[in-house]
Design a protein around this motif. Structure first.
Motif, mmCIF file in Angstrom:
data_model
loop_
_atom_site.group_PDB
_atom_site.id
_atom_site.type_symbol
_atom_site.label_atom_id
_atom_site.label_comp_id
_atom_site.label_asym_id
_atom_site.label_seq_id
_atom_site.Cartn_x
_atom_site.Cartn_y
_atom_site.Cartn_z
ATOM 1 N N ASN A 1 28.445 54.578 21.088
ATOM 2 C CA ASN A 1 27.764 55.798 20.645
ATOM 3 C C ASN A 1 26.588 55.430 19.752
ATOM 4 O O ASN A 1 26.761 54.759 18.741
ATOM 5 C CB ASN A 1 28.763 56.677 19.873
ATOM 6 C CG ASN A 1 28.165 57.999 19.445
ATOM 7 O OD1 ASN A 1 27.039 58.062 18.950
ATOM 8 N ND2 ASN A 1 28.909 59.065 19.625
ATOM 9 N N ALA A 2 25.404 55.853 20.138
ATOM 10 C CA ALA A 2 24.215 55.620 19.314
ATOM 11 C C ALA A 2 23.595 56.965 18.970
ATOM 12 O O ALA A 2 22.902 57.574 19.792
ATOM 13 C CB ALA A 2 23.202 54.740 20.038
ATOM 14 N N LEU A 3 23.905 57.471 17.782
ATOM 15 C CA LEU A 3 23.390 58.765 17.313
ATOM 16 C C LEU A 3 23.670 59.869 18.337
ATOM 17 O O LEU A 3 22.811 60.699 18.622
ATOM 18 C CB LEU A 3 21.898 58.676 17.003
ATOM 19 C CG LEU A 3 21.468 57.565 16.043
ATOM 20 C CD1 LEU A 3 19.979 57.676 15.738
ATOM 21 C CD2 LEU A 3 22.281 57.593 14.759
ATOM 22 N N GLY A 4 24.888 59.856 18.876
ATOM 23 C CA GLY A 4 25.298 60.924 19.776
ATOM 24 C C GLY A 4 25.026 60.660 21.246
ATOM 25 O O GLY A 4 25.429 61.458 22.089
ATOM 26 N N VAL A 5 24.378 59.555 21.570
ATOM 27 C CA VAL A 5 24.101 59.226 22.974
ATOM 28 C C VAL A 5 25.120 58.188 23.446
ATOM 29 O O VAL A 5 25.369 57.193 22.753
ATOM 30 C CB VAL A 5 22.672 58.681 23.140
ATOM 31 C CG1 VAL A 5 22.415 58.295 24.597
ATOM 32 C CG2 VAL A 5 21.648 59.707 22.673
ATOM 33 N N ASN A 6 25.667 58.413 24.618
ATOM 34 C CA ASN A 6 26.609 57.451 25.194
ATOM 35 C C ASN A 6 25.828 56.230 25.691
ATOM 36 O O ASN A 6 25.083 56.320 26.672
ATOM 37 C CB ASN A 6 27.378 58.096 26.345
ATOM 38 C CG ASN A 6 28.410 57.152 26.945
ATOM 39 O OD1 ASN A 6 28.500 55.977 26.567
ATOM 40 N ND2 ASN A 6 29.198 57.656 27.869
ATOM 41 N N VAL A 7 26.008 55.103 24.993
ATOM 42 C CA VAL A 7 25.303 53.871 25.366
ATOM 43 C C VAL A 7 26.301 52.811 25.833
ATOM 44 O O VAL A 7 25.955 51.630 25.906
ATOM 45 C CB VAL A 7 24.461 53.334 24.186
ATOM 46 C CG1 VAL A 7 23.351 54.296 23.829
ATOM 47 C CG2 VAL A 7 25.355 53.056 22.960
ATOM 48 N N ILE B 1 15.666 43.694 20.953
ATOM 49 C CA ILE B 1 16.566 44.013 19.836
ATOM 50 C C ILE B 1 16.033 45.296 19.212
ATOM 51 O O ILE B 1 14.904 45.322 18.700
ATOM 52 C CB ILE B 1 16.593 42.865 18.811
ATOM 53 C CG1 ILE B 1 17.028 41.565 19.482
ATOM 54 C CG2 ILE B 1 17.533 43.214 17.654
ATOM 55 C CD1 ILE B 1 16.840 40.325 18.610
ATOM 56 N N VAL B 2 16.837 46.358 19.288
ATOM 57 C CA VAL B 2 16.339 47.676 18.912
ATOM 58 C C VAL B 2 17.340 48.407 18.026
ATOM 59 O O VAL B 2 18.515 48.054 17.949
ATOM 60 C CB VAL B 2 16.044 48.532 20.169
ATOM 61 C CG1 VAL B 2 14.968 47.880 21.017
ATOM 62 C CG2 VAL B 2 17.313 48.750 20.990
ATOM 63 N N HIS B 3 16.849 49.465 17.386
ATOM 64 C CA HIS B 3 17.680 50.327 16.558
ATOM 65 C C HIS B 3 18.376 51.381 17.429
ATOM 66 O O HIS B 3 18.074 51.537 18.617
ATOM 67 C CB HIS B 3 16.832 51.021 15.486
ATOM 68 C CG HIS B 3 16.171 50.077 14.540
ATOM 69 N ND1 HIS B 3 14.986 49.445 14.841
ATOM 70 C CD2 HIS B 3 16.519 49.662 13.296
ATOM 71 C CE1 HIS B 3 14.631 48.661 13.816
ATOM 72 N NE2 HIS B 3 15.541 48.778 12.874
ATOM 73 N N GLN B 4 19.285 52.124 16.792
ATOM 74 C CA GLN B 4 20.116 53.060 17.533
ATOM 75 C C GLN B 4 19.322 54.173 18.218
ATOM 76 O O GLN B 4 19.574 54.503 19.369
ATOM 77 C CB GLN B 4 21.139 53.680 16.596
ATOM 78 C CG GLN B 4 22.294 52.759 16.240
ATOM 79 C CD GLN B 4 23.374 53.509 15.510
ATOM 80 O OE1 GLN B 4 23.159 54.035 14.419
ATOM 81 N NE2 GLN B 4 24.544 53.575 16.104
ATOM 82 N N LYS B 5 18.373 54.760 17.480
ATOM 83 C CA LYS B 5 17.677 55.933 18.009
ATOM 84 C C LYS B 5 16.996 55.621 19.330
ATOM 85 O O LYS B 5 17.143 56.344 20.315
ATOM 86 C CB LYS B 5 16.659 56.443 16.982
ATOM 87 C CG LYS B 5 15.930 57.705 17.421
ATOM 88 C CD LYS B 5 14.993 58.184 16.313
ATOM 89 C CE LYS B 5 14.267 59.455 16.734
ATOM 90 N NZ LYS B 5 13.352 59.906 15.648
ATOM 91 N N MET B 6 16.231 54.529 19.369
ATOM 92 C CA MET B 6 15.490 54.228 20.582
ATOM 93 C C MET B 6 16.384 53.624 21.654
ATOM 94 O O MET B 6 16.078 53.721 22.843
ATOM 95 C CB MET B 6 14.325 53.298 20.260
ATOM 96 C CG MET B 6 13.248 53.943 19.396
ATOM 97 S SD MET B 6 12.766 55.626 19.899
ATOM 98 C CE MET B 6 12.132 55.354 21.542
ATOM 99 N N ALA B 7 17.503 53.006 21.266
ATOM 100 C CA ALA B 7 18.444 52.530 22.285
ATOM 101 C C ALA B 7 18.954 53.717 23.096
ATOM 102 O O ALA B 7 19.015 53.667 24.334
ATOM 103 C CB ALA B 7 19.602 51.790 21.630
ATOM 104 N N GLY B 8 19.315 54.802 22.400
ATOM 105 C CA GLY B 8 19.768 55.993 23.101
ATOM 106 C C GLY B 8 18.684 56.574 23.994
ATOM 107 O O GLY B 8 18.949 56.976 25.133
ATOM 108 N N GLN B 9 17.456 56.595 23.477
ATOM 109 C CA GLN B 9 16.344 57.130 24.275
ATOM 110 C C GLN B 9 16.119 56.281 25.529
ATOM 111 O O GLN B 9 15.880 56.802 26.622
ATOM 112 C CB GLN B 9 15.068 57.151 23.426
ATOM 113 C CG GLN B 9 13.893 57.863 24.084
ATOM 114 C CD GLN B 9 14.162 59.338 24.293
ATOM 115 O OE1 GLN B 9 14.581 60.024 23.376
ATOM 116 N NE2 GLN B 9 13.946 59.813 25.517
#
Length: 387
Positions: free
Chosen positions: A135-141, A100-108
């Motif tokens: 979309n997670a901070l601009g990353v297609n997830v 269970i993670v936040h948006q920034k690291m999900a995108g990474q």
């Protein structure tokens, strides 16, 4: 019966069992799945006390072990570091089943190839359609995440003093000028509700909202934010700057301000605890205010991928979203709200969506900005607004 016939019968029985609900039980006896969660202790407690026991009961032989990695992006980064290290070591499988993670690291994690594209393989996958699902901070997830919950910044107000709450940022500016110091927010330094308000302000007044949310990043777009930030500086001159989300709620409760941006879940929790008058209300402004989810993700080399998907299915099922996410935390559900309504008490549904109904949420809830703009906006606020 011949041996070949016995084997064929056993294979056929196994094939049928594999299609039935709970078939994973027989395959997964004496299996422990590791669920790593960023976030506060309440997230670990949720898995240990609420979600895990339900899954274990439905899947005999499976044990759920919750491990907390700490709050905020730092907790999510620890999960990323663990998966990245095992990838570099060419591990055949990793020791994380669900995270269970936040948006920034999900995108990474998606960019680094650490996650499974699993959403299409879980029965609840099509119940989540919010933009943050893709979309997670601009990353297609898209496909790699299922929102555990959503949290939304909204404008809290006292209807006894604000009979006609603003619908747009222009109307808010006009009201604040007519009622100096009666609008409060916590700016860029006092926590995420204030940060979210600043992002909403720039979505309204910057030249290109879509680019701020989806990218790509370029310096020219950041420089184009200056007029909107100068306008915000003037707005702050007639506003009250509070020390944080709790500070905004306290000021509302004491009547020092009449409006301010807050997290919806905290607003409802305070009302439920009697710390805010039940008469206070919420609204959203065009062209939107941001929210932020946490995600369920499954590592690409999860050792028990089939069980992990079933775990996420349970966690994102309408009944668990209702009883676990909404009733327990006052969070907004990770799946679309209409799937949850029939599992909620009518009074609770009315309280949660009384002021900000699902259609308003879908129309005016926005993702946080693309990661690089997220950081640069905070820097520009310090430079333009606070100097």
């Amino acid at each position: 019966m011949q041996r070949r016939t016995l084997i064929a019968a056993a294979l056929a029985a196994g094939a049928v069992a594999a299609t039935l609900p709970g078939a994973v039980n027989a395959q997964a006896r004496n299996v422990t799945i590791n669920v790593l969660t960023a976030g506060d202790q309440n997230m670990v407690d949720y898995i240990t006390e609420f979600l895990g026991p339900q899954f274990e009961k439905a899947n005999p032989g499976v044990r759920v072990r919750a491990v907390g990695t700490g709050p905020g992006d730092a907790g999510s980064q620890r999960i990323w570091e663990r998966l990245e290290a095992q990838k570099r070591a060419n591990a055949a499988s990793v020791d994380v089943d669900v995270a269970i993670v936040h948006q920034k690291m999900a995108g990474q994690m998606v960019k680094d190839g650490l996650l499974s594209n699993y959403r299409g393989q879980v029965s609840t996958g099509n119940m989540a359609t919010n933009a943050v699902t893709k979309n997670a901070l601009g990353v297609n997830v898209d496909g790699y995440v299922m929102p555990m919950f959503n949290s939304q910044v909204a404008i809290a107000y006292n209807p006894a003093r604000v009979a006609n709450p603003p619908k747009t940022f222009d109307e808010l500016v006009a009201w604040a000028n007519a009622n100096p110091k009666k609008f409060g927010h916590n700016g860029i330094r006092g926590g995420m509700s204030g940060v979210g308000f600043v992002f909403g302000w720039l979505y309204a007044y910057a030249p290109d909202q879509k680019k701020l949310i989806e990218g790509p990043y370029d310096d020219a777009t950041v420089q184009a934010l200056t007029p909107a930030l100068q306008k915000l500086k003037a707005f702050n001159g007639v506003s009250t700057i509070t020390p944080g989300n709790a500070g905004t709620l306290d000021a509302l409760n004491r009547g020092e301000i009449d409006m301010g941006p807050v997290w919806m879940d905290m607003f409802y929790s305070w009302q439920g605890e009697g710390r805010l008058p039940p008469t206070l209300k919420l609204t959203l402004l065009e062209t939107g205010l941001p929210g932020q989810p946490m995600y369920y993700v499954i590592p690409d080399k999860s050792p028990n991928a089939d069980i992990s998907r079933k775990f996420v299915e349970l966690a994102t099922s309408p009944v668990v979203q209702a009883k676990g996410i909404v009733e327990r935390f006052n969070w907004l559900p990770g799946i679309d709200a209409q799937h949850v309504q029939s599992h909620l008490d009518a009074k609770l549904w009315e309280r949660l969506f009384r002021d900000v109904p699902p259609d308003m949420l879908n129309k005016m809830g926005r993702p946080m900005p693309q990661a690089d703009y997220f950081t640069k906006i905070q820097e520009q606020y310090e430079k333009v607004v606070l100097n």
